[in-house]
Design a protein around this motif. Structure first.
Motif, PDB file in Angstrom:
ATOM      1  N   LEU A 213       0.731  -1.164  -0.026  1.00  0.00           N
ATOM      2  CA  LEU A 213       0.038   0.069  -0.020  1.00  0.00           C
ATOM      3  C   LEU A 213       0.847   1.233   0.188  1.00  0.00           C
ATOM      4  CD1 LEU A 213      -2.874  -1.125   2.818  1.00  0.00           C
ATOM      5  CD2 LEU A 213      -2.938  -0.801   0.076  1.00  0.00           C
ATOM      6  N   ASN A 214       1.945   1.183   0.716  1.00  0.00           N
ATOM      7  CA  ASN A 214       2.797   2.399   0.671  1.00  0.00           C
ATOM      8  C   ASN A 214       3.447   2.553  -0.587  1.00  0.00           C
ATOM      9  OD1 ASN A 214       2.439   2.941   3.443  1.00  0.00           O
ATOM     10  ND2 ASN A 214       4.204   1.505   4.209  1.00  0.00           N
ATOM     11  N   GLU A 215       3.764   1.623  -1.157  1.00  0.00           N
ATOM     12  CA  GLU A 215       4.421   1.875  -2.647  1.00  0.00           C
ATOM     13  C   GLU A 215       3.534   2.340  -3.680  1.00  0.00           C
ATOM     14  OE1 GLU A 215       7.239  -0.254  -5.945  1.00  0.00           O
ATOM     15  OE2 GLU A 215       7.162  -0.774  -3.950  1.00  0.00           O
ATOM     16  N   TYR A 216       2.393   1.924  -3.468  1.00  0.00           N
ATOM     17  CA  TYR A 216       1.191   2.387  -4.349  1.00  0.00           C
ATOM     18  C   TYR A 216       0.859   3.717  -4.033  1.00  0.00           C
ATOM     19  CZ  TYR A 216      -3.401   2.274  -6.713  1.00  0.00           C
ATOM     20  OH  TYR A 216      -4.525   2.555  -7.312  1.00  0.00           O
ATOM     21  N   LYS A 217       0.931   4.193  -2.843  1.00  0.00           N
ATOM     22  CA  LYS A 217       0.776   5.623  -2.566  1.00  0.00           C
ATOM     23  C   LYS A 217       1.927   6.512  -2.850  1.00  0.00           C
ATOM     24  CE  LYS A 217      -0.689   9.306  -0.429  1.00  0.00           C
ATOM     25  NZ  LYS A 217      -1.825  10.109  -1.013  1.00  0.00           N
ATOM     26  N   LYS A 218       2.945   6.109  -2.930  1.00  0.00           N
ATOM     27  CA  LYS A 218       4.319   6.694  -3.237  1.00  0.00           C
ATOM     28  C   LYS A 218       4.290   6.933  -4.781  1.00  0.00           C
ATOM     29  CE  LYS A 218       9.401   6.581  -2.893  1.00  0.00           C
ATOM     30  NZ  LYS A 218       9.419   6.901  -4.497  1.00  0.00           N
ATOM     31  N   ARG A 219       3.898   5.898  -5.496  1.00  0.00           N
ATOM     32  CA  ARG A 219       3.980   5.755  -6.974  1.00  0.00           C
ATOM     33  C   ARG A 219       3.115   6.851  -7.570  1.00  0.00           C
ATOM     34  NH1 ARG A 219       5.099   1.821 -10.671  1.00  0.00           N
ATOM     35  NH2 ARG A 219       6.271   0.784  -8.714  1.00  0.00           N
ATOM     36  N   HIS A 220       1.903   7.153  -6.854  1.00  0.00           N
ATOM     37  CA  HIS A 220       1.141   8.275  -7.341  1.00  0.00           C
ATOM     38  C   HIS A 220       1.470   9.690  -6.556  1.00  0.00           C
ATOM     39  CE1 HIS A 220      -1.567   4.914  -7.758  1.00  0.00           C
ATOM     40  NE2 HIS A 220      -2.440   5.787  -8.595  1.00  0.00           N
ATOM     41  N   VAL A 221       2.247   9.545  -5.585  1.00  0.00           N
ATOM     42  CA  VAL A 221       3.023  11.093  -5.053  1.00  0.00           C
ATOM     43  C   VAL A 221       3.879  11.410  -5.972  1.00  0.00           C
ATOM     44  CG1 VAL A 221       4.071  12.038  -3.237  1.00  0.00           C
ATOM     45  CG2 VAL A 221       2.027  10.691  -2.489  1.00  0.00           C
ATOM     46  N   ASP A 222       4.631  10.267  -6.330  1.00  0.00           N
ATOM     47  CA  ASP A 222       5.700  10.730  -7.294  1.00  0.00           C
ATOM     48  C   ASP A 222       5.291  11.236  -8.681  1.00  0.00           C
ATOM     49  OD1 ASP A 222       7.588   9.893  -5.418  1.00  0.00           O
ATOM     50  OD2 ASP A 222       7.916   8.062  -6.265  1.00  0.00           O
ATOM     51  N   GLN A 223       3.956  10.918  -9.128  1.00  0.00           N
ATOM     52  CA  GLN A 223       3.513  11.531 -10.498  1.00  0.00           C
ATOM     53  C   GLN A 223       2.637  12.572 -10.213  1.00  0.00           C
ATOM     54  OE1 GLN A 223       2.325   8.413 -13.183  1.00  0.00           O
ATOM     55  NE2 GLN A 223       3.847   6.914 -12.615  1.00  0.00           N
ATOM     56  N   GLU A 224       2.407  13.131  -8.825  1.00  0.00           N
ATOM     57  CA  GLU A 224       1.735  14.145  -8.324  1.00  0.00           C
ATOM     58  C   GLU A 224       0.134  13.844  -9.005  1.00  0.00           C
ATOM     59  OE1 GLU A 224       3.272  17.699 -10.351  1.00  0.00           O
ATOM     60  OE2 GLU A 224       4.927  17.728  -8.960  1.00  0.00           O
ATOM     61  N   ILE A 225      -0.374  12.558  -8.316  1.00  0.00           N
ATOM     62  CA  ILE A 225      -1.615  12.320  -8.428  1.00  0.00           C
ATOM     63  C   ILE A 225      -2.502  12.035  -7.256  1.00  0.00           C
ATOM     64  CG2 ILE A 225      -3.055  10.514  -9.410  1.00  0.00           C
ATOM     65  CD1 ILE A 225      -0.888   9.793 -11.608  1.00  0.00           C
ATOM     66  N   ASP A 226      -3.471  12.949  -7.035  1.00  0.00           N
ATOM     67  CA  ASP A 226      -4.085  12.582  -5.961  1.00  0.00           C
ATOM     68  C   ASP A 226      -4.899  11.447  -5.923  1.00  0.00           C
ATOM     69  OD1 ASP A 226      -3.031  15.093  -4.650  1.00  0.00           O
ATOM     70  OD2 ASP A 226      -4.468  16.408  -5.556  1.00  0.00           O
TER      71      ASP A 226
END
Length: 325
Positions: free
Chosen positions: A108-121
């Motif tokens: 779950l943390n990596e899923y969240k990080k992947r979206h944060v890195d792409q600036e996706i809420d």
């Protein structure tokens, strides 16, 4: 039911008794599975919840490893169910420090990080897992692997480093290399040396496409260069005691074949053939299989790419599965 199968002759009565006893064994198999597997008909045990959480975690890892990352993948099919299982696990008071729960949180943390890195809420994700997201060891997620030469590795190195590849290189896999790997694999032990396995090697892209459509677990990837199907011939077995042996011998052979293909520098991913009878018949019709053959697994094969992202596929502590007597 049995009366319809066997005529009432002296020999027929013996056969009826054999069939009745076999049927009784299957009834016991049915009870064991229905009483223990997660079928959604009753409350869940700790092991049932751990099993389904591992299943959902791996689905996240596969999505994260895809070359063409699709933001918010699994929104409808994975995360609501995973949250339900995690919450049930927590409400039942089970150990939240369990290594597989920590692995799920890591994914779950990596899923969240992947979206944060792409600036996706992803507010829906935050709402579902706000109480679960916390720093954990990076047990799950993805890792990058690189092409290397398996011929220079020991058996233990091949076993420990083999990974499932779903996005292959563009090169062709030599049929002779596949046959060499099958030759190695026939040394697999089988009950009373029955050697019941068969391997269907499919090179025709149209047939591969049809089979993978039935299989249903390879969507979103290019067709593999070759597709193998391991089957086992049940006509080589006898008696009710051997009713499950086809799957045991088939599983042993499949693992030998995966390692043998790895030793030939061929990338692979095993694709399950856990089908209903209807879907099994679809496969049988496509390949003209004998009625005696049961499906064990598909293996997609292809050239190793220069590098690939793959699921970490966390393994638990081996000491936890050992019991000394």
């Amino acid at each position: 039911m049995i009366n319809k199968i066997v005529a009432l002759t002296p020999d027929g009565l013996v056969e009826k008794l054999k069939i009745a006893r076999l049927f009784g064994e299957y009834i016991q198999d049915f009870k064991r599975y229905s009483n223990n597997a997660l079928l959604g008909t009753k409350g869940s045990s700790k092991n049932q919840l751990i099993g389904i959480i591992i299943f959902r975690t791996h689905a996240i890892e596969k999505g994260l490893s895809h070359n063409d990352f699709r933001p918010e993948f699994g929104k409808e099919s994975i995360f609501g169910k995973l949250n339900k299982h995690l919450m049930e696990y927590k409400q039942l008071g089970y150990d939240l420090e369990n290594q597989f729960i920590q692995a799920a949180i890591s994914a779950l943390n990596e899923y969240k990080k992947r979206h944060v890195d792409q600036e996706i809420d992803i507010p829906w994700f935050d709402n579902l897992f706000r109480t679960w997201l916390k720093p954990t060891p990076e047990l799950s997620g993805t890792k990058e692997v690189f092409r290397n030469n398996a011929s220079n590795r020991s058996y233990s190195d091949i076993v420990s480093s083999r990974v499932s590849i779903r996005e292959f290189g563009s090169g062709n896999v030599d049929l002779q290399d596949i046959e060499d790997a099958i030759h190695i694999s026939v040394k697999t032990p089988s009950v009373c040396n029955r050697q019941p396995w068969k391997v269907k090697v499919v090179s025709n892209p149209d047939i591969i496409s049809k089979l993978l459509k039935v299989q249903g677990g390879f969507g979103g990837y290019n067709l593999p260069n070759k597709l193998l199907l391991v089957t086992v011939d049940t006509s080589l077995f006898n008696g009710r005691n051997e009713r499950n042996e086809p799957y045991i011998d088939g599983g042993l052979f499949t693992m030998s074949l995966l390692y043998a293909l790895e030793s030939k520098n061929i990338a692979t991913v095993a694709l399950n053939a856990m089908f209903t009878n209807k879907r099994s018949k679809q496969v049988a019709d496509i390949l003209n299989l004998n009625d005696s053959e049961v499906l064990i697994t598909f293996i997609a094969v292809g050239e190793y790419p220069e590098s690939a992202m793959v699921p970490k596929s966390f393994r638990g502590d081996y000491k936890q599965i050992i019991t000394h007597y």
